[in-house]
Design a protein around this motif. Structure first.
Motif, PDB file in Angstrom:
ATOM      1  N   SER A 274      13.239  87.911 -15.301  1.00 46.83           N
ATOM      2  CA  SER A 274      13.529  87.245 -16.567  1.00 46.83           C
ATOM      3  C   SER A 274      12.622  86.025 -16.667  1.00 46.83           C
ATOM      4  CB  SER A 274      15.005  86.835 -16.618  1.00 46.83           C
ATOM      5  OG  SER A 274      15.296  86.178 -17.835  1.00 46.83           O
ATOM      6  N   TYR A 275      11.960  85.875 -17.829  1.00 42.21           N
ATOM      7  CA  TYR A 275      11.044  84.750 -18.001  1.00 42.21           C
ATOM      8  C   TYR A 275      11.336  84.039 -19.316  1.00 42.21           C
ATOM      9  CZ  TYR A 275       6.760  81.996 -18.287  1.00 42.21           C
ATOM     10  OH  TYR A 275       5.873  80.951 -18.389  1.00 42.21           O
ATOM     11  N   HIS A 276      11.397  82.696 -19.278  1.00 40.85           N
ATOM     12  CA  HIS A 276      11.618  81.888 -20.479  1.00 40.85           C
ATOM     13  C   HIS A 276      10.325  81.146 -20.797  1.00 40.85           C
ATOM     14  CE1 HIS A 276      13.323  78.963 -23.260  1.00 40.85           C
ATOM     15  NE2 HIS A 276      14.388  79.750 -23.340  1.00 40.85           N
ATOM     16  N   GLN A 277       9.788  81.367 -22.004  1.00 46.46           N
ATOM     17  CA  GLN A 277       8.470  80.848 -22.354  1.00 46.46           C
ATOM     18  C   GLN A 277       8.443  79.335 -22.547  1.00 46.46           C
ATOM     19  OE1 GLN A 277       6.394  83.682 -25.247  1.00 46.46           O
ATOM     20  NE2 GLN A 277       8.507  84.400 -25.357  1.00 46.46           N
ATOM     21  N   ILE A 278       9.596  78.700 -22.763  1.00 44.84           N
ATOM     22  CA  ILE A 278       9.631  77.244 -22.925  1.00 44.84           C
ATOM     23  C   ILE A 278       9.869  76.544 -21.592  1.00 44.84           C
ATOM     24  CG2 ILE A 278      10.768  75.316 -24.075  1.00 44.84           C
ATOM     25  CD1 ILE A 278       9.106  77.097 -25.918  1.00 44.84           C
ATOM     26  N   THR A 279      10.924  76.937 -20.889  1.00 46.27           N
ATOM     27  CA  THR A 279      11.229  76.287 -19.608  1.00 46.27           C
ATOM     28  C   THR A 279      10.349  76.809 -18.481  1.00 46.27           C
ATOM     29  OG1 THR A 279      12.922  77.930 -19.014  1.00 46.27           O
ATOM     30  CG2 THR A 279      13.628  76.034 -20.340  1.00 46.27           C
ATOM     31  N   ARG A 280       9.697  77.987 -18.710  1.00 46.19           N
ATOM     32  CA  ARG A 280       8.826  78.648 -17.725  1.00 46.19           C
ATOM     33  C   ARG A 280       9.576  79.068 -16.464  1.00 46.19           C
ATOM     34  NH1 ARG A 280       3.869  78.414 -19.720  1.00 46.19           N
ATOM     35  NH2 ARG A 280       3.230  76.681 -21.063  1.00 46.19           N
TER      36      ARG A 280
ATOM     37  N   SER B   3      17.971  96.739 -11.895  1.00 44.54           N
ATOM     38  CA  SER B   3      17.155  96.993 -13.076  1.00 44.54           C
ATOM     39  C   SER B   3      17.814  96.506 -14.350  1.00 44.54           C
ATOM     40  CB  SER B   3      16.861  98.499 -13.191  1.00 44.54           C
ATOM     41  OG  SER B   3      16.049  98.930 -12.125  1.00 44.54           O
ATOM     42  N   PHE B   4      19.142  96.461 -14.356  1.00 42.02           N
ATOM     43  CA  PHE B   4      19.869  96.108 -15.571  1.00 42.02           C
ATOM     44  C   PHE B   4      20.832  94.951 -15.322  1.00 42.02           C
ATOM     45  CE2 PHE B   4      18.454 100.429 -16.112  1.00 42.02           C
ATOM     46  CZ  PHE B   4      17.991 100.462 -17.428  1.00 42.02           C
ATOM     47  N   PRO B   5      20.317  93.723 -15.157  1.00 44.50           N
ATOM     48  CA  PRO B   5      21.210  92.565 -15.023  1.00 44.50           C
ATOM     49  C   PRO B   5      21.876  92.266 -16.361  1.00 44.50           C
ATOM     50  CG  PRO B   5      18.935  91.837 -15.233  1.00 44.50           C
ATOM     51  CD  PRO B   5      18.900  93.341 -15.148  1.00 44.50           C
ATOM     52  N   GLU B   6      22.913  91.443 -16.328  1.00 41.32           N
ATOM     53  CA  GLU B   6      23.545  91.017 -17.568  1.00 41.32           C
ATOM     54  C   GLU B   6      22.571  90.140 -18.346  1.00 41.32           C
ATOM     55  OE1 GLU B   6      27.601  89.598 -17.448  1.00 41.32           O
ATOM     56  OE2 GLU B   6      27.835  90.408 -15.424  1.00 41.32           O
ATOM     57  N   THR B   7      22.579  90.277 -19.691  1.00 38.00           N
ATOM     58  CA  THR B   7      21.618  89.553 -20.515  1.00 38.00           C
ATOM     59  C   THR B   7      22.311  88.859 -21.680  1.00 38.00           C
ATOM     60  OG1 THR B   7      21.192  91.479 -21.932  1.00 38.00           O
ATOM     61  CG2 THR B   7      19.796  91.205 -19.972  1.00 38.00           C
ATOM     62  N   GLU B   8      21.564  87.956 -22.308  1.00 40.76           N
ATOM     63  CA  GLU B   8      21.986  87.348 -23.558  1.00 40.76           C
ATOM     64  C   GLU B   8      20.755  87.140 -24.434  1.00 40.76           C
ATOM     65  OE1 GLU B   8      23.789  83.574 -22.852  1.00 40.76           O
ATOM     66  OE2 GLU B   8      21.917  82.567 -22.321  1.00 40.76           O
ATOM     67  N   THR B   9      20.975  86.981 -25.733  1.00 39.77           N
ATOM     68  CA  THR B   9      19.876  86.782 -26.662  1.00 39.77           C
ATOM     69  C   THR B   9      19.268  85.394 -26.475  1.00 39.77           C
ATOM     70  OG1 THR B   9      20.915  88.255 -28.272  1.00 39.77           O
ATOM     71  CG2 THR B   9      19.214  86.771 -29.089  1.00 39.77           C
ATOM     72  N   SER B  10      17.941  85.333 -26.424  1.00 41.29           N
ATOM     73  CA  SER B  10      17.229  84.060 -26.291  1.00 41.29           C
ATOM     74  C   SER B  10      15.896  84.188 -27.024  1.00 41.29           C
ATOM     75  CB  SER B  10      17.001  83.707 -24.820  1.00 41.29           C
ATOM     76  OG  SER B  10      16.204  82.545 -24.697  1.00 41.29           O
ATOM     77  N   GLU B  11      15.632  83.286 -27.949  1.00 37.90           N
ATOM     78  CA  GLU B  11      14.443  83.384 -28.800  1.00 37.90           C
ATOM     79  C   GLU B  11      13.156  83.414 -27.992  1.00 37.90           C
ATOM     80  OE1 GLU B  11      12.347  80.982 -32.565  1.00 37.90           O
ATOM     81  OE2 GLU B  11      14.243  80.272 -31.678  1.00 37.90           O
ATOM     82  N   TYR B  12      13.121  82.703 -26.885  1.00 38.84           N
ATOM     83  CA  TYR B  12      11.903  82.617 -26.090  1.00 38.84           C
ATOM     84  C   TYR B  12      12.022  83.359 -24.762  1.00 38.84           C
ATOM     85  CZ  TYR B  12      10.891  78.947 -29.458  1.00 38.84           C
ATOM     86  OH  TYR B  12      10.675  78.253 -30.608  1.00 38.84           O
ATOM     87  N   GLY B  13      13.004  84.247 -24.659  1.00 38.34           N
ATOM     88  CA  GLY B  13      13.221  84.964 -23.412  1.00 38.34           C
ATOM     89  C   GLY B  13      12.471  86.275 -23.346  1.00 38.34           C
ATOM     90  N   MET B  14      12.212  86.724 -22.133  1.00 36.22           N
ATOM     91  CA  MET B  14      11.563  88.018 -21.890  1.00 36.22           C
ATOM     92  C   MET B  14      12.238  88.673 -20.691  1.00 36.22           C
ATOM     93  SD  MET B  14       7.556  86.904 -22.344  1.00 36.22           S
ATOM     94  CE  MET B  14       6.978  88.565 -22.652  1.00 36.22           C
ATOM     95  N   LEU B  15      12.728  89.896 -20.883  1.00 41.32           N
ATOM     96  CA  LEU B  15      13.324  90.672 -19.802  1.00 41.32           C
ATOM     97  C   LEU B  15      12.289  91.686 -19.336  1.00 41.32           C
ATOM     98  CD1 LEU B  15      15.803  91.364 -18.064  1.00 41.32           C
ATOM     99  CD2 LEU B  15      16.487  92.969 -19.841  1.00 41.32           C
ATOM    100  N   ILE B  16      11.890  91.593 -18.082  1.00 39.68           N
ATOM    101  CA  ILE B  16      10.827  92.428 -17.520  1.00 39.68           C
ATOM    102  C   ILE B  16      11.470  93.380 -16.516  1.00 39.68           C
ATOM    103  CG2 ILE B  16       8.613  92.393 -16.287  1.00 39.68           C
ATOM    104  CD1 ILE B  16       8.456  89.365 -17.110  1.00 39.68           C
ATOM    105  N   ARG B  17      11.311  94.683 -16.756  1.00 39.26           N
ATOM    106  CA  ARG B  17      12.070  95.638 -15.940  1.00 39.26           C
ATOM    107  C   ARG B  17      11.196  96.807 -15.501  1.00 39.26           C
ATOM    108  NH1 ARG B  17      16.347  96.200 -19.113  1.00 39.26           N
ATOM    109  NH2 ARG B  17      15.479  97.911 -20.312  1.00 39.26           N
ATOM    110  N   GLN B  18      11.379  97.212 -14.232  1.00 39.04           N
ATOM    111  CA  GLN B  18      10.731  98.419 -13.731  1.00 39.04           C
ATOM    112  C   GLN B  18      11.529  99.647 -14.146  1.00 39.04           C
ATOM    113  OE1 GLN B  18       9.160  98.560  -9.703  1.00 39.04           O
ATOM    114  NE2 GLN B  18       9.983  96.512  -9.332  1.00 39.04           N
ATOM    115  N   PRO B  19      10.850 100.737 -14.537  1.00 39.88           N
ATOM    116  CA  PRO B  19      11.584 101.986 -14.789  1.00 39.88           C
ATOM    117  C   PRO B  19      12.233 102.480 -13.501  1.00 39.88           C
ATOM    118  CG  PRO B  19       9.348 102.079 -15.648  1.00 39.88           C
ATOM    119  CD  PRO B  19       9.419 100.862 -14.773  1.00 39.88           C
ATOM    120  N   SER B  20      13.431 103.036 -13.593  1.00 42.30           N
ATOM    121  CA  SER B  20      14.111 103.555 -12.404  1.00 42.30           C
ATOM    122  C   SER B  20      14.994 104.729 -12.783  1.00 42.30           C
ATOM    123  CB  SER B  20      14.967 102.462 -11.748  1.00 42.30           C
ATOM    124  OG  SER B  20      15.958 102.010 -12.643  1.00 42.30           O
ATOM    125  N   GLU B  21      15.250 105.592 -11.821  1.00 41.74           N
ATOM    126  CA  GLU B  21      16.114 106.743 -12.017  1.00 41.74           C
ATOM    127  C   GLU B  21      17.371 106.571 -11.182  1.00 41.74           C
ATOM    128  OE1 GLU B  21      13.856 110.158 -11.025  1.00 41.74           O
ATOM    129  OE2 GLU B  21      12.431 109.930 -12.678  1.00 41.74           O
TER     130      GLU B  21
END
Length: 284
Positions: free
Chosen positions: A68-74, A82-100
């Motif tokens: 997880s990366y936040h573009q403001i706080t860095r 692969s699937f942590p709990e998330t919330e909406t964030s205007e400057y957030g980025m969820l980076i995930r590897q594909p998995s089976e």
């Protein structure tokens, strides 16, 4: 570092794209940020200058399956699922590897357990998973808040991947409640149904009667009847000490047998209570 972007964006929806770092492909969802609500899933966190560096850190860490990366706080956080709990964030980025595969399947043997005060009990749990299990743990609800159980208390035998069951030693009334077994893998968290633990109490004699009429003593206010010492200092508590006590419910908890601690003479003098409750009513 070779980096390739493949964008897929829909107006009004979360923007997603593929990010290739060192020939490893990640799926990126914008306007989302992962939450470190589970200490067992968070691998590490640090501040970095870009989402690409954050993804690179994840690719270099064998236990990382999403970031997880936040573009403001860095802030860059690496997760073992692969699937942590998330919330909406205007400057957030969820980076995930594909998995089976699927999240772990967690089962309990019984829905209810019942033991007497002072006995030990093992809450049975079984975990099956097609993927490697990263962790197994239990939680219970205490005063409306989730409490993760671990071996920092000598009265708990912590569960493990090889032995998911939980053993509670020297059960007390405060151990009564609902318990849940959980297991994690790279896909996420699986949990069991709740199992209930009931503690059967007992009637014991009055070990406070010997303190009747005595003033309360503390480490800085010695009112006990022992002329040679301050009982509050000697037994590390605050109580209506005589010289020194038949009961001591404000003592310091110590699971090892000793002469001080949280005690009630007429019930297991050499073993501390894990919890007590005192209630006061007006004396007529």
């Amino acid at each position: 570092m070779e980096t390739l972007f493949a964008f897929i964006c829909t107006v009004g929806l979360v923007c997603c794209f593929d990010l290739e770092v060192k020939k490893q492909t990640f799926t990126v969802e914008e306007n989302k940020i992962a939450l470190a609500t589970n200490e067992h899933n968070l691998v590490t966190e640090k501040k970095v200058s870009s989402d690409i560096i954050c993804a690179s850190l994840c690719s270099e860490n064998p236990t990382c399956y999403s970031a997880s990366y936040h573009q403001i706080t860095r802030e860059c956080k690496l997760f073992s699922v692969s699937f942590p709990e998330t919330e909406t964030s205007e400057y957030g980025m969820l980076i995930r590897q594909p998995s089976e595969g699927e999240i772990p399947s967690v089962h309990i043997e019984k829905l209810n357990y019942s033991v007497s005060i002072g006995e030990s009990v093992t809450l049975q749990c079984a975990v099956t998973s097609s993927l490697t299990v990263a962790s197994v743990y239990w939680y219970t609800i205490v005063y409306g808040k989730i409490k993760i159980l671990n071996s920092t208390s000598s009265d708990i035998n912590e569960s493990s991947i090889s032995n998911p069951s939980l053993t509670i030693i020297n059960a007390a009334l405060c151990d009564q409640g609902h318990y849940t077994c959980l297991a994690t893998n790279i896909r996420g968290v699986g949990q069991s149904a709740n199992t209930s633990l009931s503690i059967n109490g007992s009637t014991i004699r009055n070990s406070l009667i010997g303190h009747n009429g005595q003033k309360f003593s503390t480490f800085d206010n010695d009112n006990d009847r022992d002329a040679g010492r301050n009982c509050a200092v000697n037994v590390r508590g605050g109580w209506w000490y005589t010289a020194c006590f038949q009961s001591n419910l404000n003592g310091v908890y110590d699971p090892e047998p000793n002469k001080a601690g949280i005690r009630w003479k007429d019930w297991q003098l050499k073993v501390d209570f894990k919890c007590t409750r005192m209630m006061v009513k007006r004396y007529q």
